[in-house]
Scaffold this motif. Structure first.
Motif, mmCIF file in Angstrom:
data_model
loop_
_atom_site.group_PDB
_atom_site.id
_atom_site.type_symbol
_atom_site.label_atom_id
_atom_site.label_comp_id
_atom_site.label_asym_id
_atom_site.label_seq_id
_atom_site.Cartn_x
_atom_site.Cartn_y
_atom_site.Cartn_z
ATOM 1 N N GLU A 353 -0.600 0.738 2.420
ATOM 2 C CA GLU A 353 0.376 0.226 1.444
ATOM 3 C C GLU A 353 0.991 -1.077 1.921
ATOM 4 O O GLU A 353 1.172 -2.022 1.153
ATOM 5 C CB GLU A 353 1.474 1.268 1.220
ATOM 6 N N SER A 354 1.310 -1.142 3.224
ATOM 7 C CA SER A 354 1.873 -2.373 3.789
ATOM 8 C C SER A 354 0.859 -3.513 3.722
ATOM 9 O O SER A 354 1.211 -4.669 3.472
ATOM 10 C CB SER A 354 2.314 -2.137 5.234
ATOM 11 N N ALA A 355 -0.423 -3.176 3.949
ATOM 12 C CA ALA A 355 -1.476 -4.189 3.879
ATOM 13 C C ALA A 355 -1.579 -4.757 2.465
ATOM 14 O O ALA A 355 -1.730 -5.969 2.269
ATOM 15 C CB ALA A 355 -2.808 -3.585 4.320
ATOM 16 N N LYS A 356 -1.485 -3.895 1.459
ATOM 17 C CA LYS A 356 -1.533 -4.354 0.066
ATOM 18 C C LYS A 356 -0.349 -5.252 -0.267
ATOM 19 O O LYS A 356 -0.477 -6.243 -0.979
ATOM 20 C CB LYS A 356 -1.562 -3.149 -0.872
ATOM 21 N N GLU A 357 0.829 -4.888 0.269
ATOM 22 C CA GLU A 357 2.018 -5.715 0.031
ATOM 23 C C GLU A 357 1.834 -7.115 0.615
ATOM 24 O O GLU A 357 2.242 -8.109 0.016
ATOM 25 C CB GLU A 357 3.255 -5.036 0.641
ATOM 26 N N LEU A 358 1.217 -7.185 1.816
ATOM 27 C CA LEU A 358 0.935 -8.486 2.426
ATOM 28 C C LEU A 358 -0.026 -9.299 1.557
ATOM 29 O O LEU A 358 0.146 -10.504 1.361
ATOM 30 C CB LEU A 358 0.322 -8.294 3.820
ATOM 31 N N TYR A 359 -1.050 -8.623 1.032
ATOM 32 C CA TYR A 359 -2.036 -9.309 0.187
ATOM 33 C C TYR A 359 -1.358 -9.873 -1.061
ATOM 34 O O TYR A 359 -1.569 -11.026 -1.441
ATOM 35 C CB TYR A 359 -3.153 -8.347 -0.197
ATOM 36 N N LEU A 360 -0.548 -9.054 -1.728
ATOM 37 C CA LEU A 360 0.153 -9.492 -2.944
ATOM 38 C C LEU A 360 1.041 -10.699 -2.670
ATOM 39 O O LEU A 360 1.144 -11.617 -3.487
ATOM 40 C CB LEU A 360 0.996 -8.334 -3.513
ATOM 41 N N LYS A 361 1.670 -10.693 -1.503
ATOM 42 C CA LYS A 361 2.523 -11.817 -1.135
ATOM 43 C C LYS A 361 1.691 -13.084 -0.909
ATOM 44 O O LYS A 361 2.065 -14.173 -1.333
ATOM 45 C CB LYS A 361 3.311 -11.478 0.134
ATOM 46 N N ASP A 362 0.531 -12.922 -0.261
ATOM 47 C CA ASP A 362 -0.329 -14.080 0.017
ATOM 48 C C ASP A 362 -0.864 -14.723 -1.253
ATOM 49 O O ASP A 362 -0.977 -15.949 -1.348
ATOM 50 C CB ASP A 362 -1.509 -13.666 0.911
ATOM 51 N N VAL A 363 -1.231 -13.893 -2.239
ATOM 52 C CA VAL A 363 -1.807 -14.454 -3.482
ATOM 53 C C VAL A 363 -0.736 -14.686 -4.539
ATOM 54 O O VAL A 363 -1.041 -15.112 -5.655
ATOM 55 C CB VAL A 363 -2.910 -13.523 -4.036
ATOM 56 N N ASN A 364 0.530 -14.368 -4.172
ATOM 57 C CA ASN A 364 1.676 -14.654 -5.042
ATOM 58 C C ASN A 364 1.595 -13.936 -6.388
ATOM 59 O O ASN A 364 1.760 -14.542 -7.449
ATOM 60 C CB ASN A 364 1.806 -16.175 -5.259
#
Length: 392
Positions: A353-364
């Protein structure tokens, strides 16, 4: 602050016969009951021990002390008087020590719920931690009496009433009363009341009243600021932990700073992930948080031992030269990924879940769609490594 709050009516009750630990247990229960109204409170043994700073280890001793608390409560002279009537009552109408479940079930008498709940005026409040850290039963009883007068910093008592409220034996003469009660309690309470002074007021040649005075503690006007730098990865773990409603208030900036000074980053990540999943009740203080955090760190320590398997004949001479095979081999050999794949599913899901949150932040973007699910799947291991601190 773990604030105990109750109607001043309770300060008219003598807790004579209560031992130090019994008082600690009783007021710890009062602390928990203040938000429950007339609902039943089920309090587990470990939380009650933590709140009351209970040090004895044996369960039989704990059962006995809990039983004694209620036995002595039944003997207390709870009394209410107004213009129309005088009423004597029992504060709790249910008190069960459930040995198998290791909980205490308590329910307050509905007719007298105002003693601990819905208070708007004429009440006493104090910090439970200050109370349970006092050693003498006389200091504890005086502490709560003085806290009723915290706004005026002055309290005056008829000496006979004061002796009764503290449960001083009638066999104590003036000399014993001064040496064994007054002198020790004034010395111990200096830590709680600034410049506490005791004046003995005489009527003729006889001491008839005791007057306590103290000063306000000065607030610290200037505070130095500390700028704490932590990695984005660690910050994500703190933010994740705060989503557990029982951790929101305890994870203050001050406590986060303390944690970063006490533990390495990888230890903190393990501990934070553990408490996010496991904590399902209020955290009474920072030391209790540390205890749970360290449990998580110790339970999740994993040792990886790599052994050389015998290579099957058909693959013995096979060459892994393609770009895809080289990449897969590199990722499998990464110790952090090996550790991740060996974690329990509940822990892995939190990291994912934390990894997905990082991804969402990176792709805005705020939410995953089907396209981004595919993109994330392709980069999943990379983002897992970021969360685990293996890739900055």
């Amino acid at each position: 602050m773990l604030e105990v709050r109750y109607s001043n009516v309770m300060n008219n009750v003598s807790f004579s016969g209560f031992k130090e630990k019994e008082l600690d247990l009783f007021f710890s229960i009062c602390f928990k009951l203040k938000e429950y109204g007339t609902n039943e409170l089920i309090l587990d043994f470990e939380e009650l021990k933590e709140l009351s700073n209970y040090q004895h280890r044996g369960l039989q001793r704990f059962y006995k002390d809990l039983d004694q608390v209620y036995k002595k409560l039944l003997e207390l002279n709870f009394r209410y008087e107004d213009e129309e009537k005088i009423t004597r009552f029992v504060l709790f109408n249910r008190y069960d020590v459930e040995k198998k479940k290791k909980v205490v079930s308590i329910k307050i008498n509905e007719d007298f719920k105002y003693i601990l709940n819905g208070l708007t005026e004429m009440y006493t409040k104090f910090d439970l931690l200050d109370f349970v850290n006092l050693k003498s039963v006389y200091s504890k009883n005086t502490f709560k009496l003085l806290k009723q007068w915290e706004t005026t910093k002055k309290a005056e008592f008829e000496i006979d009433v004061f002796r009764d409220l503290l449960g001083v034996p009638i066999t104590y003469n003036t000399d014993n009363f001064n040496k064994r009660v007054l002198k020790p309690l004034v010395e111990e309470l200096q830590h709680c009341f600034k410049n506490l002074k005791l004046e003995k007021i005489r009527t003729g040649r006889k001491i008839t009243k005791l007057k306590f005075t103290w000063e306000s503690k000065k607030r610290e006007i200037e505070k130095s600021e500390i700028e704490l730098e932590i990695t984005q990865s660690l910050n994500n773990f703190f933010e994740k932990a705060k989503k557990n409603r029982f951790l929101t208030e305890i994870l203050t900036e001050k406590n986060i700073y303390k944690l970063t000074q006490m533990y390495e980053e990888d230890q903190l990540k393990k501990g934070l992930l553990y408490i996010y999943k496991q904590v399902k009740k209020d955290i009474p203080n920072f030391s209790y948080l540390i205890k749970i955090l360290e449990t998580g760190i110790q339970e999740q320590e994993i040792k990886i031992k790599i052994v050389n398997d015998e290579v099957p004949e058909e693959t013995e001479n096979k060459s892994f030269t393609t770009e895809e095979n080289t990449k897969d081999t590199k990722e499998v050999e990464n110790p952090l990924l090996v550790a991740y794949f060996n974690l329990p599913e509940s822990i892995k899901s939190g990291i994912l879940e934390s990894a997905k949150e990082l991804y969402l932040k990176d792709v805005n973007i705020k939410n995953m769609n089907a396209t981004h699910e595919k993109f994330f799947k392709a980069a999943e291991k990379q983002y897992i490594l970021k969360v685990l601190g293996g890739e900055k």
